[in-house]
Design a protein around this motif. Structure first.
Motif, PDB file in Angstrom:
ATOM      1  N   ILE A  46      -6.914  -3.629  12.491  1.00  0.00           N
ATOM      2  CA  ILE A  46      -5.730  -3.167  11.769  1.00  0.00           C
ATOM      3  C   ILE A  46      -6.006  -1.780  11.227  1.00  0.00           C
ATOM      4  CG2 ILE A  46      -6.437  -4.183   9.554  1.00  0.00           C
ATOM      5  CD1 ILE A  46      -3.512  -4.782   9.036  1.00  0.00           C
ATOM      6  N   SER A  47      -5.020  -0.898  11.287  1.00  0.00           N
ATOM      7  CA  SER A  47      -5.208   0.410  10.668  1.00  0.00           C
ATOM      8  C   SER A  47      -4.028   0.675   9.749  1.00  0.00           C
ATOM      9  CB  SER A  47      -5.316   1.519  11.721  1.00  0.00           C
ATOM     10  OG  SER A  47      -4.074   1.776  12.281  1.00  0.00           O
ATOM     11  N   HIS A  48      -4.261   1.520   8.787  1.00  0.00           N
ATOM     12  CA  HIS A  48      -3.264   1.716   7.741  1.00  0.00           C
ATOM     13  C   HIS A  48      -3.197   3.187   7.327  1.00  0.00           C
ATOM     14  CE1 HIS A  48      -1.086   1.168   3.980  1.00  0.00           C
ATOM     15  NE2 HIS A  48      -1.959   1.992   3.455  1.00  0.00           N
ATOM     16  N   PRO A  49      -2.090   3.908   7.614  1.00  0.00           N
ATOM     17  CA  PRO A  49      -2.046   5.301   7.213  1.00  0.00           C
ATOM     18  C   PRO A  49      -1.569   5.459   5.785  1.00  0.00           C
ATOM     19  CG  PRO A  49      -0.050   4.781   8.356  1.00  0.00           C
ATOM     20  CD  PRO A  49      -0.881   3.510   8.303  1.00  0.00           C
ATOM     21  N   ARG A  50      -2.063   6.463   5.155  1.00  0.00           N
ATOM     22  CA  ARG A  50      -1.641   6.716   3.775  1.00  0.00           C
ATOM     23  C   ARG A  50      -0.798   7.985   3.792  1.00  0.00           C
ATOM     24  NH1 ARG A  50      -2.638   8.780  -1.115  1.00  0.00           N
ATOM     25  NH2 ARG A  50      -2.876   7.356  -2.861  1.00  0.00           N
ATOM     26  N   ARG A  51       0.495   7.842   3.946  1.00  0.00           N
ATOM     27  CA  ARG A  51       1.354   9.013   4.049  1.00  0.00           C
ATOM     28  C   ARG A  51       2.654   8.717   3.325  1.00  0.00           C
ATOM     29  NH1 ARG A  51       5.394   8.143   7.768  1.00  0.00           N
ATOM     30  NH2 ARG A  51       5.134   6.347   9.118  1.00  0.00           N
ATOM     31  N   ALA A  52       3.394   9.772   3.056  1.00  0.00           N
ATOM     32  CA  ALA A  52       4.676   9.603   2.377  1.00  0.00           C
ATOM     33  C   ALA A  52       5.641   8.897   3.320  1.00  0.00           C
ATOM     34  CB  ALA A  52       5.224  10.954   1.966  1.00  0.00           C
ATOM     35  N   SER A  53       6.343   7.928   2.801  1.00  0.00           N
ATOM     36  CA  SER A  53       7.329   7.230   3.624  1.00  0.00           C
ATOM     37  C   SER A  53       8.552   8.109   3.822  1.00  0.00           C
ATOM     38  CB  SER A  53       7.735   5.920   2.954  1.00  0.00           C
ATOM     39  OG  SER A  53       6.624   5.076   2.783  1.00  0.00           O
ATOM     40  N   SER A  54       9.126   8.024   5.012  1.00  0.00           N
ATOM     41  CA  SER A  54      10.326   8.831   5.273  1.00  0.00           C
ATOM     42  C   SER A  54      11.564   8.115   4.755  1.00  0.00           C
ATOM     43  CB  SER A  54      10.439   9.063   6.788  1.00  0.00           C
ATOM     44  OG  SER A  54      10.494   7.842   7.476  1.00  0.00           O
ATOM     45  N   SER A  99       0.837  -1.199   0.000  1.00  0.00           N
ATOM     46  CA  SER A  99       0.000   0.000   0.000  1.00  0.00           C
ATOM     47  C   SER A  99       0.872   1.248   0.000  1.00  0.00           C
ATOM     48  CB  SER A  99      -0.917  -0.019   1.220  1.00  0.00           C
ATOM     49  OG  SER A  99      -1.797  -1.119   1.141  1.00  0.00           O
ATOM     50  N   PRO A 100       0.280   2.436  -0.217  1.00  0.00           N
ATOM     51  CA  PRO A 100       1.079   3.662  -0.327  1.00  0.00           C
ATOM     52  C   PRO A 100       2.019   3.920   0.840  1.00  0.00           C
ATOM     53  CG  PRO A 100      -1.135   4.074  -1.073  1.00  0.00           C
ATOM     54  CD  PRO A 100      -1.132   2.683  -0.517  1.00  0.00           C
ATOM     55  N   ALA A 101       1.704   3.425   2.028  1.00  0.00           N
ATOM     56  CA  ALA A 101       2.633   3.560   3.165  1.00  0.00           C
ATOM     57  C   ALA A 101       2.531   2.314   4.015  1.00  0.00           C
ATOM     58  CB  ALA A 101       2.298   4.794   3.998  1.00  0.00           C
ATOM     59  N   ARG A 102       3.592   2.002   4.711  1.00  0.00           N
ATOM     60  CA  ARG A 102       3.598   0.810   5.539  1.00  0.00           C
ATOM     61  C   ARG A 102       3.404   1.200   6.993  1.00  0.00           C
ATOM     62  NH1 ARG A 102       8.405  -3.732   6.102  1.00  0.00           N
ATOM     63  NH2 ARG A 102       7.333  -5.046   7.604  1.00  0.00           N
ATOM     64  N   LEU A 103       2.655   0.391   7.724  1.00  0.00           N
ATOM     65  CA  LEU A 103       2.410   0.671   9.131  1.00  0.00           C
ATOM     66  C   LEU A 103       2.681  -0.573   9.949  1.00  0.00           C
ATOM     67  CD1 LEU A 103       1.325   2.561  11.309  1.00  0.00           C
ATOM     68  CD2 LEU A 103      -0.957   1.744  10.797  1.00  0.00           C
ATOM     69  N   CYS A 104       3.506  -0.426  10.978  1.00  0.00           N
ATOM     70  CA  CYS A 104       3.720  -1.532  11.911  1.00  0.00           C
ATOM     71  C   CYS A 104       2.529  -1.600  12.855  1.00  0.00           C
ATOM     72  CB  CYS A 104       5.013  -1.331  12.694  1.00  0.00           C
ATOM     73  SG  CYS A 104       6.476  -1.330  11.656  1.00  0.00           S
ATOM     74  N   LEU A 105       2.140  -2.814  13.224  1.00  0.00           N
ATOM     75  CA  LEU A 105       0.928  -3.000  14.020  1.00  0.00           C
ATOM     76  C   LEU A 105       1.237  -3.698  15.323  1.00  0.00           C
ATOM     77  CD1 LEU A 105      -1.255  -4.258  11.090  1.00  0.00           C
ATOM     78  CD2 LEU A 105      -1.428  -2.048  12.198  1.00  0.00           C
ATOM     79  N   PRO A 106       0.430  -3.420  16.368  1.00  0.00           N
ATOM     80  CA  PRO A 106       0.582  -4.178  17.607  1.00  0.00           C
ATOM     81  C   PRO A 106       0.212  -5.633  17.392  1.00  0.00           C
ATOM     82  CG  PRO A 106      -1.231  -2.606  17.774  1.00  0.00           C
ATOM     83  CD  PRO A 106      -0.590  -2.418  16.438  1.00  0.00           C
ATOM     84  N   PRO A 107       0.752  -6.516  18.209  1.00  0.00           N
ATOM     85  CA  PRO A 107       0.528  -7.940  17.988  1.00  0.00           C
ATOM     86  C   PRO A 107      -0.830  -8.389  18.492  1.00  0.00           C
ATOM     87  CG  PRO A 107       1.904  -7.619  19.901  1.00  0.00           C
ATOM     88  CD  PRO A 107       1.678  -6.258  19.314  1.00  0.00           C
ATOM     89  N   THR A 108      -1.902  -7.733  18.061  1.00  0.00           N
ATOM     90  CA  THR A 108      -3.248  -8.186  18.353  1.00  0.00           C
ATOM     91  C   THR A 108      -4.009  -8.243  17.051  1.00  0.00           C
ATOM     92  OG1 THR A 108      -5.317  -7.644  19.447  1.00  0.00           O
ATOM     93  CG2 THR A 108      -3.879  -5.810  18.949  1.00  0.00           C
ATOM     94  N   PRO A 109      -4.618  -9.376  16.721  1.00  0.00           N
ATOM     95  CA  PRO A 109      -5.247  -9.539  15.412  1.00  0.00           C
ATOM     96  C   PRO A 109      -6.672  -9.021  15.345  1.00  0.00           C
ATOM     97  CG  PRO A 109      -5.343 -11.592  16.611  1.00  0.00           C
ATOM     98  CD  PRO A 109      -4.586 -10.627  17.482  1.00  0.00           C
TER      99      PRO A 109
END
Length: 328
Positions: free
Chosen positions: A320-328, A307-317
């Motif tokens: 899930i949330s996913h931000p759409r922002r420019a990667s640094s 996806s347009p940006a990658r997001l690390c997630l907490p280890p609970t299934p």
């Protein structure tokens, strides 16, 4: 109070630093150092959330909740009466701590308003989130705080406005305190307020819509391109709007939600996406059950990576949330 003053005088005269008194100590989970006055049930899971509590016994409840929900802690401190070390001293330390990305506060009183403002500004500059559960909304809780630590809780409306002005997220329950701090600790700050939602439930859409309005999140309409893509995935009786209910057809086609998510994450009207899923509890995993669910999580991981940006997630299934922002 006289004994506390005598203890403080003795410490000052001998160059000692006191945490407390009337506290349970602290747990440095990162370095596995545990000068803590109550039993600790292993394992201690290290992670990005620092916890500072103006309560003693509540610390054990916080630790148990964090362990039960896969939220890793860096440091947990029960402050006691703060005769020498204050909440803001510990917050200042956690802001400088590389292993801490968010801070959860349980506050009975705001003893040093100027210091709180200073550390809140520092947190914003460092892009670290502070979440606070500030008690004292009721007369009964104000009396309780005064009785057990001598804390004056202050006017709740003033406290609420001050925390909002400082950029500190105020929550109303212990569960929300840990969950919100965990979300902030494991994820980068959200790039905006425009949320996309993908769920298998119309009722969930209703709940999320109400909560979004309550906290100031926007639910923009999908672009025509997104709607066209969703119509190619969803059954004809579904409605392609945000929040998106992929309908009970998910029982017939278990891939329909992730295929819908694949479309929604690329919508330019959306800053981040909430993908609501559920897991089956109460059963020990078996090789057969893992073989059924792991491919879905592998595909979900792929959607995030591509996806347009990658997001690390907490280890609970559970979400899930996913931000759409420019990667640094």
């Amino acid at each position: 109070m006289k004994l506390e003053r005598d203890l403080l005088t003795f410490a000052q005269e001998h160059g000692l630093t006191i945490l407390g008194p009337n506290g349970n100590g602290f747990i440095n989970v990162t370095d596995q150092i545990t000068p803590y006055g109550l039993p600790i049930t292993p394992p201690l899971k290290a992670g990005p959330v620092g916890v500072v509590l103006q309560s003693g016994a509540l610390a054990s409840a916080v630790l148990a909740y964090a362990q039960g929900h896969g939220i890793g802690l860096s440091l947990m401190v029960a402050m006691g009466n703060e005769s020498m070390i204050s909440v803001t001293d510990v917050v200042d330390y956690l802001l400088e701590d590389a292993s801490t990305r968010s801070i959860a506060l349980f506050l009975e009183s705001i003893r040093h308003p100027d210091e709180l403002r200073r550390v809140a500004e520092k947190a914003r500059a460092l892009r670290k989130t502070i979440v606070a559960l500030k008690i004292g909304r009721s007369e009964a809780s104000s009396r309780t705080a005064m009785a057990h630590t001598g804390a004056l809780v202050g006017n709740d409306a003033v406290n609420d406005a001050a925390l909002r002005q400082l950029g500190i997220i105020r929550v109303s329950s212990l569960e929300d305190l840990l969950t919100t701090a965990g979300l902030a600790g494991y994820n980068a700050p959200l790039p905006g307020r425009r949320m996309g939602v993908v769920t298998p439930s119309g009722g969930a859409c209703d709940i999320i819509s109400d909560l979004a309005e309550e906290v100031g999140l926007a639910l923009p309409e999908f672009t025509p391109e997104t709607i066209e893509g969703l119509r190619a995935v969803l059954p004809s009786f579904s409605t392609c709007h945000n929040p998106l209910d992929v309908t009970g057809y998910v029982v017939v086609d278990s891939t329909i939600q992730q295929r819908s998510l694949q479309v929604v994450v690329n919508d330019p009207n959306i800053d981040f996406v909430l993908n609501l899923v559920s897991t089956e509890g109460g059963k020990a995993p078996t090789p057969e059950s893992l073989a059924q669910v792991l491919p879905g999580y592998d595909n979900l991981s792929r959607i995030i990576r591509e996806s347009p940006a990658r997001l690390c997630l907490p280890p609970t299934p559970a979400w899930i949330s996913h931000p759409r922002r420019a990667s640094s």
